[in-house]
Scaffold this motif. Structure first.
Motif, PDB file in Angstrom:
ATOM      1  N   UNK A   1       0.738  -1.049   0.045  1.00  0.00           N
ATOM      2  CA  UNK A   1      -0.026  -0.090   0.024  1.00  0.00           C
ATOM      3  C   UNK A   1       0.823   1.258  -0.044  1.00  0.00           C
ATOM      4  N   UNK A   2       2.094   1.354   0.398  1.00  0.00           N
ATOM      5  CA  UNK A   2       2.897   2.471   0.578  1.00  0.00           C
ATOM      6  C   UNK A   2       4.167   2.655  -0.178  1.00  0.00           C
ATOM      7  N   UNK A   3       4.718   1.345  -0.246  1.00  0.00           N
ATOM      8  CA  UNK A   3       5.916   1.280  -0.774  1.00  0.00           C
ATOM      9  C   UNK A   3       6.123   2.021  -2.314  1.00  0.00           C
ATOM     10  N   UNK A   4       5.330   1.578  -3.260  1.00  0.00           N
ATOM     11  CA  UNK A   4       5.183   1.985  -4.631  1.00  0.00           C
ATOM     12  C   UNK A   4       5.037   3.474  -4.868  1.00  0.00           C
ATOM     13  N   UNK A   5       4.169   3.974  -4.049  1.00  0.00           N
ATOM     14  CA  UNK A   5       3.900   5.618  -4.150  1.00  0.00           C
ATOM     15  C   UNK A   5       5.291   6.225  -3.812  1.00  0.00           C
ATOM     16  N   UNK A   6       5.940   5.759  -2.846  1.00  0.00           N
ATOM     17  CA  UNK A   6       6.978   6.212  -2.296  1.00  0.00           C
ATOM     18  C   UNK A   6       8.236   6.224  -3.395  1.00  0.00           C
ATOM     19  N   UNK A   7       8.888   5.089  -3.817  1.00  0.00           N
ATOM     20  CA  UNK A   7       9.595   4.857  -4.624  1.00  0.00           C
ATOM     21  C   UNK A   7       9.364   5.603  -5.992  1.00  0.00           C
ATOM     22  N   UNK A   8       8.210   5.368  -6.575  1.00  0.00           N
ATOM     23  CA  UNK A   8       8.057   6.107  -7.893  1.00  0.00           C
ATOM     24  C   UNK A   8       7.750   7.485  -7.681  1.00  0.00           C
ATOM     25  N   UNK A   9       6.958   7.839  -6.595  1.00  0.00           N
ATOM     26  CA  UNK A   9       7.145   9.429  -6.371  1.00  0.00           C
ATOM     27  C   UNK A   9       8.319  10.115  -6.139  1.00  0.00           C
ATOM     28  N   UNK A  10       9.302   9.289  -5.851  1.00  0.00           N
ATOM     29  CA  UNK A  10      10.726   9.746  -5.775  1.00  0.00           C
ATOM     30  C   UNK A  10      11.610   9.826  -7.051  1.00  0.00           C
ATOM     31  N   UNK A  11      11.359   8.616  -7.738  1.00  0.00           N
ATOM     32  CA  UNK A  11      12.195   8.257  -8.705  1.00  0.00           C
ATOM     33  C   UNK A  11      11.600   8.446 -10.245  1.00  0.00           C
TER      34      UNK A  11
END
Length: 490
Positions: A404-414
Protein backbone atom coordinates in the motif's frame (compact mmCIF):
# COMPACT_ATOMS: atom_id res chain seq x y z
CA UNK A 1 11.73 -17.31 42.16
CA UNK A 2 15.22 -15.76 41.73
CA UNK A 3 14.75 -12.50 43.61
CA UNK A 4 18.30 -11.26 42.90
CA UNK A 5 17.86 -11.61 39.16
CA UNK A 6 14.41 -10.00 39.32
CA UNK A 7 15.88 -7.12 41.35
CA UNK A 8 18.51 -6.39 38.69
CA UNK A 9 15.91 -6.51 35.90
CA UNK A 10 13.63 -4.07 37.72
CA UNK A 11 16.60 -1.80 38.50
CA UNK A 12 17.49 -1.79 34.80
CA UNK A 13 13.93 -0.82 33.88
CA UNK A 14 13.97 2.01 36.42
CA UNK A 15 17.30 3.23 35.03
CA UNK A 16 15.87 3.60 31.54
CA UNK A 17 12.85 5.40 32.95
CA UNK A 18 15.19 7.94 34.55
CA UNK A 19 16.89 8.51 31.19
CA UNK A 20 13.49 9.22 29.69
CA UNK A 21 12.69 11.75 32.39
CA UNK A 22 16.06 13.44 31.85
CA UNK A 23 15.53 13.60 28.07
CA UNK A 24 12.00 14.91 28.55
CA UNK A 25 13.37 18.08 30.15
CA UNK A 26 14.97 18.98 26.80
CA UNK A 27 11.78 18.54 24.76
CA UNK A 28 10.36 21.92 23.71
CA UNK A 29 8.80 21.40 20.27
CA UNK A 30 7.24 18.65 18.17
CA UNK A 31 10.49 18.48 16.17
CA UNK A 32 12.41 17.79 19.40
CA UNK A 33 9.87 15.14 20.37
CA UNK A 34 9.66 13.43 16.96
CA UNK A 35 13.20 13.89 15.55
CA UNK A 36 15.48 14.75 18.50
CA UNK A 37 16.15 18.18 17.00
CA UNK A 38 17.76 16.69 13.83
CA UNK A 39 21.19 16.78 15.45
CA UNK A 40 22.29 13.18 16.19
CA UNK A 41 25.86 12.09 15.31
CA UNK A 42 26.80 9.03 13.24
CA UNK A 43 27.35 6.71 16.21
CA UNK A 44 23.85 7.34 17.57
CA UNK A 45 22.27 6.93 14.12
CA UNK A 46 24.03 3.56 13.76
CA UNK A 47 22.91 2.36 17.21
CA UNK A 48 19.34 3.59 16.85
CA UNK A 49 18.87 2.06 13.35
CA UNK A 50 20.45 -1.18 14.57
CA UNK A 51 18.17 -1.07 17.62
CA UNK A 52 15.10 -0.56 15.45
CA UNK A 53 15.39 -4.09 14.09
CA UNK A 54 17.13 -5.87 16.96
CA UNK A 55 14.03 -6.69 18.96
CA UNK A 56 12.33 -9.66 20.54
CA UNK A 57 12.09 -11.49 17.22
CA UNK A 58 15.89 -11.29 16.76
CA UNK A 59 16.69 -12.81 20.15
CA UNK A 60 13.80 -15.29 20.41
CA UNK A 61 11.87 -15.50 17.11
CA UNK A 62 14.64 -15.75 14.51
CA UNK A 63 16.68 -18.40 16.42
CA UNK A 64 13.54 -20.49 16.93
CA UNK A 65 12.81 -20.42 13.19
CA UNK A 66 16.47 -21.08 12.35
CA UNK A 67 16.80 -24.29 14.39
CA UNK A 68 13.55 -25.55 12.88
CA UNK A 69 14.02 -24.57 9.21
CA UNK A 70 17.53 -23.22 8.67
CA UNK A 71 18.56 -20.04 6.87
CA UNK A 72 15.84 -20.56 4.28
CA UNK A 73 13.22 -20.02 7.01
CA UNK A 74 14.63 -16.62 8.02
CA UNK A 75 15.15 -14.91 4.68
CA UNK A 76 12.62 -12.29 5.72
CA UNK A 77 14.43 -11.37 8.92
CA UNK A 78 17.35 -10.73 9.40
CA UNK A 79 18.35 -10.76 5.72
CA UNK A 80 15.40 -8.77 4.35
CA UNK A 81 15.26 -6.45 7.37
CA UNK A 82 18.97 -5.63 7.25
CA UNK A 83 18.87 -5.12 3.49
CA UNK A 84 16.02 -2.65 4.03
CA UNK A 85 18.26 -0.31 6.05
CA UNK A 86 21.04 -0.62 3.48
CA UNK A 87 18.60 0.29 0.68
CA UNK A 88 17.26 3.22 2.73
CA UNK A 89 20.78 4.56 3.13
CA UNK A 90 21.70 4.04 -0.50
CA UNK A 91 18.58 5.32 -2.26
CA UNK A 92 16.21 7.16 0.10
CA UNK A 93 18.00 8.80 3.05
CA UNK A 94 19.63 11.78 1.32
CA UNK A 95 16.61 12.67 -0.85
CA UNK A 96 14.16 12.55 2.03
CA UNK A 97 16.51 14.33 4.43
CA UNK A 98 16.89 17.31 2.08
CA UNK A 99 13.12 17.71 1.86
CA UNK A 100 13.08 18.63 5.58
CA UNK A 101 9.95 16.62 6.46
CA UNK A 102 8.66 15.72 9.92
CA UNK A 103 7.00 12.41 8.92
CA UNK A 104 7.05 10.05 5.96
CA UNK A 105 3.39 10.99 5.44
CA UNK A 106 4.49 14.56 4.67
CA UNK A 107 6.19 13.24 1.53
CA UNK A 108 2.94 11.72 0.25
CA UNK A 109 1.13 15.01 0.84
CA UNK A 110 3.75 17.09 -0.98
CA UNK A 111 3.99 14.65 -3.88
CA UNK A 112 0.42 13.41 -4.31
CA UNK A 113 -1.91 15.47 -2.12
CA UNK A 114 -3.81 15.01 1.14
CA UNK A 115 -5.88 12.00 0.09
CA UNK A 116 -2.83 9.83 -0.60
CA UNK A 117 -1.20 11.21 2.55
CA UNK A 118 -4.09 10.01 4.72
CA UNK A 119 -4.44 6.58 3.07
CA UNK A 120 -0.69 5.84 3.23
CA UNK A 121 -0.48 7.10 6.82
CA UNK A 122 -3.36 4.83 7.88
CA UNK A 123 -1.61 1.92 6.18
CA UNK A 124 1.64 2.69 7.99
CA UNK A 125 -0.07 3.09 11.38
CA UNK A 126 -1.92 -0.24 11.04
CA UNK A 127 1.32 -2.03 10.19
CA UNK A 128 2.68 -1.30 13.67
CA UNK A 129 0.05 -3.38 15.45
CA UNK A 130 1.81 -6.69 14.82
CA UNK A 131 5.30 -5.34 15.40
CA UNK A 132 4.58 -3.71 18.76
CA UNK A 133 2.46 -6.70 19.77
CA UNK A 134 5.50 -8.94 19.21
CA UNK A 135 7.58 -6.87 21.63
CA UNK A 136 4.81 -6.83 24.24
CA UNK A 137 4.41 -10.60 23.88
CA UNK A 138 8.13 -11.03 24.51
CA UNK A 139 7.98 -8.82 27.60
CA UNK A 140 5.25 -11.07 28.95
CA UNK A 141 7.41 -14.16 28.35
CA UNK A 142 10.41 -12.55 30.07
CA UNK A 143 8.49 -11.76 33.27
CA UNK A 144 6.89 -15.21 33.19
CA UNK A 145 10.29 -16.93 32.98
CA UNK A 146 11.94 -14.66 35.57
CA UNK A 147 9.18 -15.34 38.10
CA UNK A 148 9.14 -19.09 37.35
CA UNK A 149 5.49 -18.81 36.38
CA UNK A 150 4.44 -16.68 39.36
CA UNK A 151 3.78 -13.73 37.03
CA UNK A 152 1.50 -14.67 34.15
CA UNK A 153 2.38 -13.69 30.61
CA UNK A 154 -0.58 -11.30 30.53
CA UNK A 155 0.53 -9.55 33.74
CA UNK A 156 4.06 -9.38 32.34
CA UNK A 157 2.76 -7.75 29.17
CA UNK A 158 0.96 -5.08 31.20
CA UNK A 159 3.97 -4.34 33.43
CA UNK A 160 6.42 -4.23 30.51
CA UNK A 161 4.19 -1.95 28.43
CA UNK A 162 3.87 0.48 31.33
CA UNK A 163 7.65 0.60 31.78
CA UNK A 164 8.29 1.45 28.12
CA UNK A 165 5.34 3.81 27.87
CA UNK A 166 6.54 6.16 30.61
CA UNK A 167 9.88 7.14 29.10
CA UNK A 168 8.54 7.36 25.54
CA UNK A 169 5.68 9.68 26.55
CA UNK A 170 8.00 11.90 28.57
CA UNK A 171 11.14 11.93 26.45
CA UNK A 172 10.00 11.21 22.88
CA UNK A 173 12.60 10.28 20.27
CA UNK A 174 15.40 11.90 22.22
CA UNK A 175 14.79 9.44 25.06
CA UNK A 176 14.54 6.60 22.52
CA UNK A 177 17.86 7.58 20.90
CA UNK A 178 19.73 7.80 24.22
CA UNK A 179 18.30 4.57 25.61
CA UNK A 180 18.98 2.83 22.27
CA UNK A 181 22.62 3.90 22.51
CA UNK A 182 23.00 2.48 26.03
CA UNK A 183 20.85 -0.60 25.41
CA UNK A 184 22.78 -1.61 22.28
CA UNK A 185 26.05 -1.56 24.23
CA UNK A 186 24.46 -3.82 26.86
CA UNK A 187 23.01 -6.06 24.15
CA UNK A 188 26.20 -6.51 22.10
CA UNK A 189 28.42 -7.15 25.13
CA UNK A 190 25.86 -9.38 26.87
CA UNK A 191 25.08 -11.67 23.93
CA UNK A 192 28.75 -11.88 22.88
CA UNK A 193 29.82 -13.05 26.35
CA UNK A 194 26.93 -15.54 26.51
CA UNK A 195 27.85 -16.91 23.05
CA UNK A 196 31.37 -17.66 24.31
CA UNK A 197 30.08 -19.48 27.40
CA UNK A 198 27.45 -21.33 25.33
CA UNK A 199 30.17 -22.58 22.97
CA UNK A 200 32.22 -23.84 25.95
CA UNK A 201 29.20 -25.66 27.38
CA UNK A 202 28.60 -27.31 23.99
CA UNK A 203 32.20 -28.52 23.79
CA UNK A 204 33.39 -25.89 21.35
CA UNK A 205 32.02 -23.81 18.49
CA UNK A 206 32.88 -26.61 16.05
CA UNK A 207 30.32 -28.88 17.76
CA UNK A 208 27.63 -26.23 17.37
CA UNK A 209 28.46 -25.67 13.69
CA UNK A 210 28.58 -29.43 13.10
CA UNK A 211 25.06 -29.86 14.49
CA UNK A 212 23.73 -27.05 12.32
CA UNK A 213 25.44 -28.56 9.28
CA UNK A 214 24.13 -32.08 9.99
CA UNK A 215 20.58 -30.72 10.14
CA UNK A 216 21.13 -28.74 6.90
CA UNK A 217 20.45 -25.46 8.70
CA UNK A 218 22.83 -23.54 6.43
CA UNK A 219 20.63 -24.16 3.36
CA UNK A 220 19.57 -20.73 2.13
CA UNK A 221 18.19 -21.06 -1.40
CA UNK A 222 14.77 -22.64 -2.08
CA UNK A 223 14.03 -25.68 -4.19
CA UNK A 224 14.25 -24.87 -7.94
CA UNK A 225 10.51 -24.65 -8.61
CA UNK A 226 8.28 -21.69 -9.50
CA UNK A 227 6.20 -21.96 -6.32
CA UNK A 228 9.18 -22.26 -3.97
CA UNK A 229 10.99 -19.40 -5.68
CA UNK A 230 7.90 -17.17 -5.59
CA UNK A 231 7.40 -17.69 -1.85
CA UNK A 232 11.12 -17.17 -1.24
CA UNK A 233 11.01 -13.82 -3.07
CA UNK A 234 7.75 -12.90 -1.34
CA UNK A 235 9.30 -13.53 2.08
CA UNK A 236 12.48 -11.64 1.21
CA UNK A 237 10.77 -8.48 -0.03
CA UNK A 238 8.24 -8.29 2.82
CA UNK A 239 10.60 -6.54 5.22
CA UNK A 240 13.21 -5.51 2.65
CA UNK A 241 10.79 -3.24 0.80
CA UNK A 242 7.77 -3.13 3.11
CA UNK A 243 9.81 -1.56 5.92
CA UNK A 244 11.12 1.30 3.78
CA UNK A 245 7.95 3.45 4.02
CA UNK A 246 7.92 3.20 7.83
CA UNK A 247 7.88 6.15 10.20
CA UNK A 248 10.40 4.65 12.65
CA UNK A 249 12.97 4.18 9.87
CA UNK A 250 12.20 7.67 8.57
CA UNK A 251 12.66 9.16 12.07
CA UNK A 252 16.16 7.77 12.28
CA UNK A 253 17.07 9.20 8.89
CA UNK A 254 15.62 12.62 9.71
CA UNK A 255 17.21 12.82 13.19
CA UNK A 256 20.76 12.79 11.77
CA UNK A 257 22.81 15.98 11.83
CA UNK A 258 23.22 15.93 8.02
CA UNK A 259 22.33 13.90 4.92
CA UNK A 260 25.67 12.05 4.76
CA UNK A 261 25.29 10.93 8.37
CA UNK A 262 21.77 9.70 7.59
CA UNK A 263 23.04 7.65 4.63
CA UNK A 264 26.03 6.10 6.36
CA UNK A 265 24.19 5.48 9.64
CA UNK A 266 21.41 3.49 7.97
CA UNK A 267 23.79 1.39 5.84
CA UNK A 268 26.17 0.58 8.71
CA UNK A 269 23.26 -0.18 11.03
CA UNK A 270 21.70 -2.56 8.48
CA UNK A 271 24.94 -4.45 7.81
CA UNK A 272 25.67 -4.71 11.55
CA UNK A 273 22.19 -6.10 12.16
CA UNK A 274 22.57 -8.92 9.63
CA UNK A 275 25.97 -9.92 11.05
CA UNK A 276 25.05 -9.75 14.74
CA UNK A 277 21.71 -11.55 14.27
CA UNK A 278 23.78 -14.74 13.91
CA UNK A 279 24.85 -14.51 17.57
CA UNK A 280 21.48 -15.49 19.12
CA UNK A 281 21.12 -18.15 16.41
CA UNK A 282 24.46 -19.62 17.49
CA UNK A 283 23.43 -19.52 21.17
CA UNK A 284 20.16 -21.38 20.57
CA UNK A 285 21.91 -24.00 18.42
CA UNK A 286 24.42 -24.46 21.28
CA UNK A 287 21.46 -24.84 23.64
CA UNK A 288 20.15 -27.72 21.52
CA UNK A 289 23.59 -29.38 21.69
CA UNK A 290 23.77 -29.00 25.47
CA UNK A 291 20.16 -29.76 26.38
CA UNK A 292 19.45 -32.51 23.86
CA UNK A 293 16.07 -34.11 24.49
CA UNK A 294 15.14 -31.45 27.05
CA UNK A 295 15.33 -28.80 24.36
CA UNK A 296 13.03 -30.85 22.13
CA UNK A 297 10.53 -31.24 24.97
CA UNK A 298 10.44 -27.47 25.53
CA UNK A 299 10.19 -26.97 21.77
CA UNK A 300 7.00 -29.00 21.55
CA UNK A 301 5.33 -26.35 23.72
CA UNK A 302 7.09 -23.22 22.43
CA UNK A 303 10.49 -23.13 20.71
CA UNK A 304 10.82 -19.48 21.76
CA UNK A 305 11.30 -20.66 25.36
CA UNK A 306 14.37 -22.79 24.60
CA UNK A 307 16.82 -19.90 24.94
CA UNK A 308 15.47 -18.51 28.25
CA UNK A 309 15.30 -22.06 29.65
CA UNK A 310 18.91 -22.71 28.58
CA UNK A 311 20.12 -19.52 30.27
CA UNK A 312 18.18 -20.17 33.48
CA UNK A 313 19.16 -23.84 33.71
CA UNK A 314 22.80 -23.87 32.60
CA UNK A 315 24.37 -20.47 33.35
CA UNK A 316 25.32 -18.62 36.52
CA UNK A 317 23.62 -15.54 37.95
CA UNK A 318 26.02 -13.08 36.29
CA UNK A 319 25.32 -14.52 32.82
CA UNK A 320 21.60 -14.59 33.56
CA UNK A 321 21.71 -10.89 34.40
CA UNK A 322 23.67 -10.24 31.19
CA UNK A 323 21.17 -12.19 29.10
CA UNK A 324 18.02 -10.64 30.46
CA UNK A 325 19.65 -7.21 30.32
CA UNK A 326 20.44 -7.83 26.65
CA UNK A 327 16.97 -9.24 25.96
CA UNK A 328 15.22 -6.34 27.64
CA UNK A 329 17.49 -3.95 25.74
CA UNK A 330 16.40 -5.52 22.46
CA UNK A 331 12.72 -5.48 23.34
CA UNK A 332 12.62 -1.99 24.82
CA UNK A 333 14.63 -0.39 22.02
CA UNK A 334 12.24 -1.73 19.40
CA UNK A 335 9.00 -1.26 21.33
CA UNK A 336 9.82 2.35 22.22
CA UNK A 337 10.45 3.21 18.58
CA UNK A 338 7.32 1.43 17.41
CA UNK A 339 5.12 3.21 19.95
CA UNK A 340 6.41 6.65 18.99
CA UNK A 341 6.33 6.28 15.20
CA UNK A 342 2.62 5.58 14.54
CA UNK A 343 1.56 8.19 17.09
CA UNK A 344 3.64 10.84 15.32
CA UNK A 345 2.15 9.86 11.96
CA UNK A 346 -1.39 10.00 13.30
CA UNK A 347 -1.06 13.50 14.71
CA UNK A 348 0.90 15.02 11.81
CA UNK A 349 -0.85 13.35 8.88
CA UNK A 350 -4.40 12.62 10.04
CA UNK A 351 -5.33 14.72 13.07
CA UNK A 352 -3.68 17.85 11.66
CA UNK A 353 -5.81 17.55 8.53
CA UNK A 354 -8.92 17.57 10.72
CA UNK A 355 -7.68 20.41 12.96
CA UNK A 356 -5.21 22.44 10.89
CA UNK A 357 -5.13 25.34 13.37
CA UNK A 358 -3.42 23.30 16.12
CA UNK A 359 -0.47 25.06 17.75
CA UNK A 360 2.90 23.33 18.19
CA UNK A 361 2.14 22.82 21.90
CA UNK A 362 -1.25 21.26 21.13
CA UNK A 363 0.41 18.89 18.63
CA UNK A 364 2.95 17.86 21.27
CA UNK A 365 0.17 17.11 23.77
CA UNK A 366 -1.73 15.20 21.05
CA UNK A 367 1.35 13.07 20.28
CA UNK A 368 1.77 12.08 23.91
CA UNK A 369 -1.95 11.32 24.28
CA UNK A 370 -1.93 9.24 21.10
CA UNK A 371 1.04 7.19 22.33
CA UNK A 372 -0.97 6.28 25.44
CA UNK A 373 -4.08 5.30 23.44
CA UNK A 374 -2.07 3.35 20.87
CA UNK A 375 -0.19 1.50 23.63
CA UNK A 376 -3.42 0.37 25.26
CA UNK A 377 -4.81 -0.73 21.89
CA UNK A 378 -1.71 -2.77 21.05
CA UNK A 379 -1.64 -4.30 24.52
CA UNK A 380 -5.22 -5.51 24.02
CA UNK A 381 -4.26 -6.85 20.56
CA UNK A 382 -1.19 -8.66 21.95
CA UNK A 383 -3.25 -10.30 24.70
CA UNK A 384 -5.85 -11.38 22.12
CA UNK A 385 -3.13 -12.82 19.83
CA UNK A 386 -1.33 -14.61 22.67
CA UNK A 387 0.02 -17.89 21.34
CA UNK A 388 0.99 -16.48 17.94
CA UNK A 389 4.76 -16.70 17.38
CA UNK A 390 6.81 -13.51 17.70
CA UNK A 391 8.27 -14.06 14.22
CA UNK A 392 4.81 -14.34 12.64
CA UNK A 393 3.58 -11.19 14.37
CA UNK A 394 6.53 -9.21 13.03
CA UNK A 395 6.57 -10.63 9.51
CA UNK A 396 2.85 -10.00 9.03
CA UNK A 397 3.24 -6.35 10.02
CA UNK A 398 5.01 -5.24 6.85
CA UNK A 399 2.81 -6.76 4.17
CA UNK A 400 0.28 -3.93 4.29
CA UNK A 401 2.95 -1.22 3.81
CA UNK A 402 4.62 -3.25 1.07
CA UNK A 403 1.45 -3.36 -1.04
CA UNK A 404 0.00 0.00 0.00
CA UNK A 405 2.81 2.51 0.60
CA UNK A 406 6.08 1.35 -0.98
CA UNK A 407 5.21 1.93 -4.65
CA UNK A 408 3.94 5.54 -4.18
CA UNK A 409 7.14 6.32 -2.26
CA UNK A 410 9.68 4.88 -4.67
CA UNK A 411 7.86 6.00 -7.82
CA UNK A 412 7.16 9.40 -6.33
CA UNK A 413 10.87 9.90 -5.70
CA UNK A 414 12.25 8.38 -8.90
CA UNK A 415 9.54 8.69 -11.60
CA UNK A 416 8.64 12.23 -12.63
CA UNK A 417 5.47 11.16 -14.45
CA UNK A 418 3.87 9.62 -11.34
CA UNK A 419 0.57 11.33 -10.53
CA UNK A 420 -2.04 11.41 -7.80
CA UNK A 421 -4.33 9.16 -9.87
CA UNK A 422 -1.48 6.68 -10.26
CA UNK A 423 -0.77 6.67 -6.53
CA UNK A 424 -4.46 6.21 -5.68
CA UNK A 425 -4.85 3.32 -8.13
CA UNK A 426 -1.62 1.78 -6.86
CA UNK A 427 -2.91 1.77 -3.27
CA UNK A 428 -6.32 0.44 -4.34
CA UNK A 429 -5.00 -2.41 -6.50
CA UNK A 430 -2.12 -3.29 -4.19
CA UNK A 431 -4.22 -3.68 -1.07
CA UNK A 432 -7.18 -5.14 -2.97
CA UNK A 433 -5.16 -7.92 -4.59
CA UNK A 434 -3.31 -8.68 -1.35
CA UNK A 435 -6.62 -9.00 0.54
CA UNK A 436 -7.95 -11.29 -2.20
CA UNK A 437 -4.99 -13.62 -1.58
CA UNK A 438 -5.53 -13.85 2.20
CA UNK A 439 -5.84 -17.38 3.58
CA UNK A 440 -9.24 -16.53 5.10
CA UNK A 441 -10.65 -15.42 1.73
CA UNK A 442 -9.03 -17.61 -0.93
CA UNK A 443 -6.92 -20.36 0.67
CA UNK A 444 -6.23 -21.93 -2.75
CA UNK A 445 -4.73 -18.66 -4.02
CA UNK A 446 -2.78 -18.11 -0.79
CA UNK A 447 -1.17 -21.54 -1.09
CA UNK A 448 -0.37 -21.14 -4.79
CA UNK A 449 1.29 -17.69 -4.78
CA UNK A 450 2.40 -15.19 -2.07
CA UNK A 451 -0.27 -12.53 -1.65
CA UNK A 452 2.19 -9.76 -0.80
CA UNK A 453 4.11 -10.33 -4.05
CA UNK A 454 0.86 -10.34 -6.04
CA UNK A 455 -0.17 -7.13 -4.30
CA UNK A 456 3.19 -5.47 -5.04
CA UNK A 457 2.97 -6.34 -8.74
CA UNK A 458 -0.59 -4.99 -8.84
CA UNK A 459 0.56 -1.79 -7.08
CA UNK A 460 3.21 -1.14 -9.74
CA UNK A 461 0.68 -1.79 -12.53
CA UNK A 462 -1.77 0.58 -10.84
CA UNK A 463 0.84 3.34 -10.55
CA UNK A 464 1.91 3.12 -14.20
CA UNK A 465 -1.61 2.73 -15.60
CA UNK A 466 -3.13 5.38 -13.35
CA UNK A 467 -0.38 7.88 -14.18
CA UNK A 468 -0.09 7.34 -17.94
CA UNK A 469 -3.63 6.61 -19.15
CA UNK A 470 -5.14 9.98 -18.06
CA UNK A 471 -2.21 11.75 -19.73
CA UNK A 472 -3.04 10.08 -23.05
CA UNK A 473 -6.70 11.10 -22.88
CA UNK A 474 -8.12 14.51 -23.94
CA UNK A 475 -7.65 17.22 -21.26
CA UNK A 476 -5.03 14.98 -19.69
CA UNK A 477 -3.46 17.86 -17.80
CA UNK A 478 -6.48 18.36 -15.55
CA UNK A 479 -6.61 16.94 -12.06
CA UNK A 480 -3.06 15.60 -12.04
CA UNK A 481 -0.82 16.38 -9.10
CA UNK A 482 2.90 16.20 -9.70
CA UNK A 483 5.72 17.66 -7.67
CA UNK A 484 8.00 20.04 -9.53
CA UNK A 485 11.13 18.15 -10.63
CA UNK A 486 13.50 20.39 -8.66
CA UNK A 487 11.54 19.68 -5.44
CA UNK A 488 12.14 15.96 -5.85
CA UNK A 489 15.81 16.37 -6.60
CA UNK A 490 16.77 18.95 -4.02
Amino acid sequence: MNWTLLFFVIAYLIGTLMIGVWAGRRIKTTSDFALAGRNLPLMMIVTTTFATWFGAETVMGIPANFVQGGLNAIVEDPFGAGACLILVGAFFAARLYRMNLLTIGDFYRQRFGKGVEVFCSVTIILSYLGWVAAQITALGKVFNVLSVGEISETAGMIAGTAAVLVYVVIGGFLAVAWTDFIQMIVLVIGLSVIAIFAANLAGGADKVIALASSKHLFRFWPEPSFKELAFFIGAGITMMLGSIPQQDVFQRVMSAKNARTAQRGAMIGGAAYIVFAFVPMFIVTAAVVVMGEDALKIATEDYQKVLPAFIMGHMNLFLQILFFGALLSAIKSTSSATLLAPSTSFVENILKNLYPAMSDRQRLIAMRTTILIFSLSVLAYAIKMKGTSIYELVSGAYKVTLVGAFVPLVMGLYWRRATTQGAALSILLGIGVWVAFLEEIRPDWAQAFPGQLAGLIAAFIGMVAGSLLPQWLPNHGAHTHRLAPKSVER
